[in-house]
Design a protein around this motif. Structure first.
Motif, mmCIF file in Angstrom:
data_model
loop_
_atom_site.group_PDB
_atom_site.id
_atom_site.type_symbol
_atom_site.label_atom_id
_atom_site.label_comp_id
_atom_site.label_asym_id
_atom_site.label_seq_id
_atom_site.Cartn_x
_atom_site.Cartn_y
_atom_site.Cartn_z
ATOM 1 N N TYR A 111 53.415 99.206 -21.048
ATOM 2 C CA TYR A 111 52.112 97.656 -21.230
ATOM 3 C C TYR A 111 52.640 96.464 -19.992
ATOM 4 N N THR A 112 51.862 96.026 -19.276
ATOM 5 C CA THR A 112 52.360 95.298 -18.723
ATOM 6 C C THR A 112 51.434 94.435 -18.403
ATOM 7 N N ASP A 113 51.452 93.020 -17.107
ATOM 8 C CA ASP A 113 50.343 92.485 -16.941
ATOM 9 C C ASP A 113 50.305 92.821 -15.393
ATOM 10 N N VAL A 114 50.831 93.497 -15.067
ATOM 11 C CA VAL A 114 50.499 93.988 -13.372
ATOM 12 C C VAL A 114 49.750 96.086 -14.494
ATOM 13 N N ASP A 115 48.700 96.521 -12.980
ATOM 14 C CA ASP A 115 48.478 97.731 -14.088
ATOM 15 C C ASP A 115 49.701 98.591 -12.682
ATOM 16 N N GLY A 116 50.940 98.758 -12.574
ATOM 17 C CA GLY A 116 51.702 99.849 -12.102
ATOM 18 C C GLY A 116 52.126 98.952 -11.605
ATOM 19 N N VAL A 117 53.746 99.810 -11.463
ATOM 20 C CA VAL A 117 54.450 99.633 -10.231
ATOM 21 C C VAL A 117 54.285 99.150 -8.016
ATOM 22 N N TYR A 118 53.683 98.267 -7.888
ATOM 23 C CA TYR A 118 53.241 98.271 -6.209
ATOM 24 C C TYR A 118 54.355 98.144 -5.418
ATOM 25 N N THR A 119 53.603 98.164 -4.319
ATOM 26 C CA THR A 119 54.529 98.412 -3.221
ATOM 27 C C THR A 119 55.836 97.398 -2.736
ATOM 28 N N THR A 120 55.358 96.720 -3.329
ATOM 29 C CA THR A 120 56.423 94.823 -3.410
ATOM 30 C C THR A 120 55.719 94.427 -4.624
ATOM 31 N N ASP A 121 56.828 92.911 -4.939
ATOM 32 C CA ASP A 121 55.266 92.137 -6.385
ATOM 33 C C ASP A 121 53.795 91.631 -5.338
ATOM 34 N N PRO A 122 53.659 92.377 -6.242
ATOM 35 C CA PRO A 122 51.293 91.610 -5.412
ATOM 36 C C PRO A 122 51.400 90.635 -6.416
ATOM 37 N N ARG A 123 52.151 89.541 -6.766
ATOM 38 C CA ARG A 123 52.300 88.344 -6.224
ATOM 39 C C ARG A 123 52.594 87.557 -5.542
ATOM 40 N N VAL A 124 53.457 87.995 -3.857
ATOM 41 C CA VAL A 124 53.770 88.024 -3.337
ATOM 42 C C VAL A 124 52.873 88.223 -2.359
ATOM 43 N N HIS A 160 54.539 102.715 -27.380
ATOM 44 C CA HIS A 160 54.528 101.420 -26.579
ATOM 45 C C HIS A 160 54.960 100.153 -26.451
ATOM 46 N N LYS A 161 55.352 99.802 -25.186
ATOM 47 C CA LYS A 161 56.106 97.890 -25.363
ATOM 48 C C LYS A 161 55.393 97.163 -24.500
ATOM 49 N N TYR A 162 55.107 96.434 -24.868
ATOM 50 C CA TYR A 162 54.577 95.115 -24.295
ATOM 51 C C TYR A 162 55.232 94.052 -24.236
ATOM 52 N N GLY A 163 55.608 93.115 -22.555
ATOM 53 C CA GLY A 163 55.593 92.251 -22.503
ATOM 54 C C GLY A 163 55.032 91.509 -23.044
ATOM 55 N N GLY A 164 56.032 90.179 -22.498
ATOM 56 C CA GLY A 164 55.330 88.463 -22.906
ATOM 57 C C GLY A 164 53.896 87.972 -22.516
ATOM 58 N N THR A 165 53.436 88.428 -21.199
ATOM 59 C CA THR A 165 52.457 88.278 -21.062
ATOM 60 C C THR A 165 50.997 89.083 -22.298
ATOM 61 N N SER A 169 63.411 94.142 -8.319
ATOM 62 C CA SER A 169 61.689 93.982 -8.499
ATOM 63 C C SER A 169 61.464 93.441 -10.472
ATOM 64 N N LYS A 170 61.491 92.626 -11.020
ATOM 65 C CA LYS A 170 61.869 92.839 -12.483
ATOM 66 C C LYS A 170 60.825 93.296 -13.168
ATOM 67 N N VAL A 171 59.606 94.070 -12.630
ATOM 68 C CA VAL A 171 58.810 94.974 -13.218
ATOM 69 C C VAL A 171 58.821 95.567 -14.530
ATOM 70 N N LEU A 172 60.721 96.452 -14.268
ATOM 71 C CA LEU A 172 61.880 97.273 -14.911
ATOM 72 C C LEU A 172 62.963 96.812 -15.062
HETATM 73 P P1 ADP Z 1 56.725 92.205 -19.075
HETATM 74 O O1 ADP Z 1 56.678 90.649 -19.951
HETATM 75 O O2 ADP Z 1 55.669 92.691 -19.209
HETATM 76 O O3 ADP Z 1 58.074 92.548 -18.840
HETATM 77 P P2 ADP Z 1 57.685 91.285 -16.588
HETATM 78 O O4 ADP Z 1 57.297 90.010 -15.756
HETATM 79 O O5 ADP Z 1 58.836 91.250 -16.977
HETATM 80 O O6 ADP Z 1 56.111 91.149 -17.855
HETATM 81 O O7 ADP Z 1 57.050 92.174 -15.098
HETATM 82 C C1 ADP Z 1 55.993 92.314 -14.807
HETATM 83 C C2 ADP Z 1 55.847 91.260 -13.215
HETATM 84 O O8 ADP Z 1 57.129 92.217 -12.718
HETATM 85 C C3 ADP Z 1 54.519 92.087 -12.292
HETATM 86 O O9 ADP Z 1 54.102 90.439 -13.044
HETATM 87 C C4 ADP Z 1 55.604 91.481 -11.303
HETATM 88 O O10 ADP Z 1 54.929 89.961 -11.206
HETATM 89 C C5 ADP Z 1 56.522 91.343 -10.728
HETATM 90 N N1 ADP Z 1 57.014 92.500 -9.807
HETATM 91 C C6 ADP Z 1 57.715 92.548 -9.329
HETATM 92 N N2 ADP Z 1 57.993 93.792 -7.854
HETATM 93 C C7 ADP Z 1 57.116 94.583 -8.768
HETATM 94 C C8 ADP Z 1 56.334 95.367 -8.083
HETATM 95 N N3 ADP Z 1 57.279 96.400 -7.223
HETATM 96 N N4 ADP Z 1 55.188 96.204 -8.271
HETATM 97 C C9 ADP Z 1 54.438 96.167 -9.549
HETATM 98 N N5 ADP Z 1 55.019 94.695 -10.823
HETATM 99 C C10 ADP Z 1 56.383 93.562 -9.768
#
Ligand code: ADP
Ligand code: ASP
Ligand code: MG
Length: 417
Positions: free
Chosen positions: A172-185, A6-11, A208-211
């Protein structure tokens, strides 16, 4: 007994309350009979805070000392999580990277993992302990503490999963998966159930900084099943449901082939453009310009050179914004007069927007559809680069979000496929 990382991010680790929730979730998996290794990041904001402190003391901090400092955030996290597990009756033990040992090269602030010793961790797991290992850090051959670059805990987790031959790595992160683009935008962004490894690699490398990109490389090179999912759900939700949630990185090429041409849109604000004007159009020029830039360890991304009309041409390329000043100084000091260039110009207010999809291989006209959309929005394209499964454009940063939204609509990404 199956092993899961399991990996848990900062949030997810952002407060003692959240850490207690992580402990509950981890305990649930352990109770279900899994061996568990947890790789947490520093509590949210902590790594930035530490880097900020360093810069107050030394504007360009010494990289070795910076790693010594930045790595401490994760040490706090592992100890607190171990305590949170012990507080609910679980046997847990925390380790810093060097104690495992996670060996890296000596490239401070962007070290690469070379090997991970599984002996000690294996013993703990077999004794029924939950093992917690710091993300983001390792140790070089001279016993210096190193860090893996921003977002590096993702890479630590996947690398540990590979070294320990885990069944799956859950990010494990603060969104529930990889989205078509950053859901915050783009609020209409849609979660993908699966994304191919190749697409995830492009999305990560295009911003895309999700990974972190290296985590995706590890997952792909070793075919480690890796899933991105939410840490913000009820920690006691049924395990079977949780195990299937989020986005799985798939190694099956053809899942999307018959479907959409575009899977996702990535963007990167960390771009700066440099143009060397009036360069003689002769062999060796690209090398004379980019050679010194590469030697200074500055990564060059997009490149264009125009056709010359009168034996002179312009040469444009992009670098990370943080390296812009260094690159400009270098070109002015040691390249400009040497190659007889007229002048050097630059722009730090640019962003890169990219459309990504393996479906592009079997669809034509994606580039023209992309360019038409941007033209309808009145957005000027400054540079273009393509690969088999992506098209990137460099544009004025003030239009970046507009471009991402318009393209998301054009390619029907909000609709499920
Ligand atoms: P963690 O602290 O868990 O490593 P990050 O902030 O590094 O989390 O990555 C998660 C963030 O990546 C999300 O909150 C979201 O804003 C951003 N993000 C950018 N592109 C995407 C994408 N395509 N799908 C999901 N999240 C994305
Ligand atoms: N704490 C590190 C960072 O903020 C590593 C990570 O979060 O993955 O970049
Ligand atoms: Mg991250």
């Amino acid at each position: 007994m199956a092993l899961i990382v399991h990996k848990y991010g900062g949030t997810s680790m952002g407060s003692t309350e959240r850490i207690k929730n992580v402990a509950k979730r981890v305990a649930k998996w352990h109770d279900a009979g899994y061996q568990i290794i947890v790789v947490p990041s520093a509590m949210s904001g902590e790594t930035n805070r530490l880097i900020g402190l360093a810069k107050e003391v030394m504007p360009q901090p010494n990289p070795r000392e910076l790693d010594m400092l930045a790595s401490t955030g994760e040490q706090v996290s592992v100890a607190l999580l171990s305590m949170a597990l012990q507080a609910i009756g679980k046997e847990a033990v925390s380790y810093a990277g060097w104690q495992v040992a996670i060996k890296t090269d000596s490239a401070f602030t962007k070290a690469r993992i070379q090997s991970i010793d599984d002996t000690k961790v294996r013993k703990d797991l077999d004794a029924g302990r939950i093992v917690i290992i710091t993300g983001f850090q390792g140790m070089d051959d001279d016993s210096n503490i190193t860090t893996l670059g921003r977002g590096g805990s993702d890479t630590s987790a996947v690398a540990v999963a590979v070294a320990m031959k885990a069944q799956e790595c859950l990010i494990y992160t603060d969104v529930d998966g990889v989205y078509t683009t950053d859901p915050r935008v783009v609020s209409e962004a849609r979660r993908l159930n699966t994304v191919t490894f190749e697409e995830m690699l492009e999305m990560a490398s295009l911003g895309s900084k999700v990974l972190q990109i290296r985590s995706v490389e590890f997952a792909g090179n070793y075919k480690m099943p890796t899933r991105v999912l939410s840490s913000l759900t009820d920690p006691m939700m049924p395990l079977e449901e949780e195990a299937k949630s989020g986005t799985l990185i798939s190694f099956e090429e053809d899942i999307h082939m018959e479907q959409a041409a575009i899977t996702g849109i990535a963007f990167n604000r960390d771009e700066a453009k440099i143009t060397v004007l009036g360069v003689p159009d002769r062999p060796g020029i690209a090398y004379q310009i980019l050679g010194p830039v590469a030697s200074a360890n500055i990564e060059v991304d997009m490149i264009i050179q125009n056709q010359s009309v009168d034996g002179k041409t312009d040469f444009t390329f992009t670098v990370p914004r943080g390296d812009y000043a260094k690159a400009i100084d270098l070109l002015n000091d040691s390249v400009k007069s040497h190659i007889g260039a007229a002048s050097i110009q630059g722009d730090t207010k640019v962003s890169k927007v990219s459309v990504v999809g393996v479906g592009m291989r079997s669809h034509v006209g994606i580039a023209s559809q992309m360019f038409r959309t941007l033209s309808e929005e009145g957005i000027n394209i400054q540079m273009i680069s393509t690969s088999e499964i992506k098209i990137s454009v460099l544009i004025d940063e003030k239009y970046m979000e507009l471009a991402v939204r318009a393209l998301h609509k054009t390619f029907d990404l909000e609709k499920s496929n």
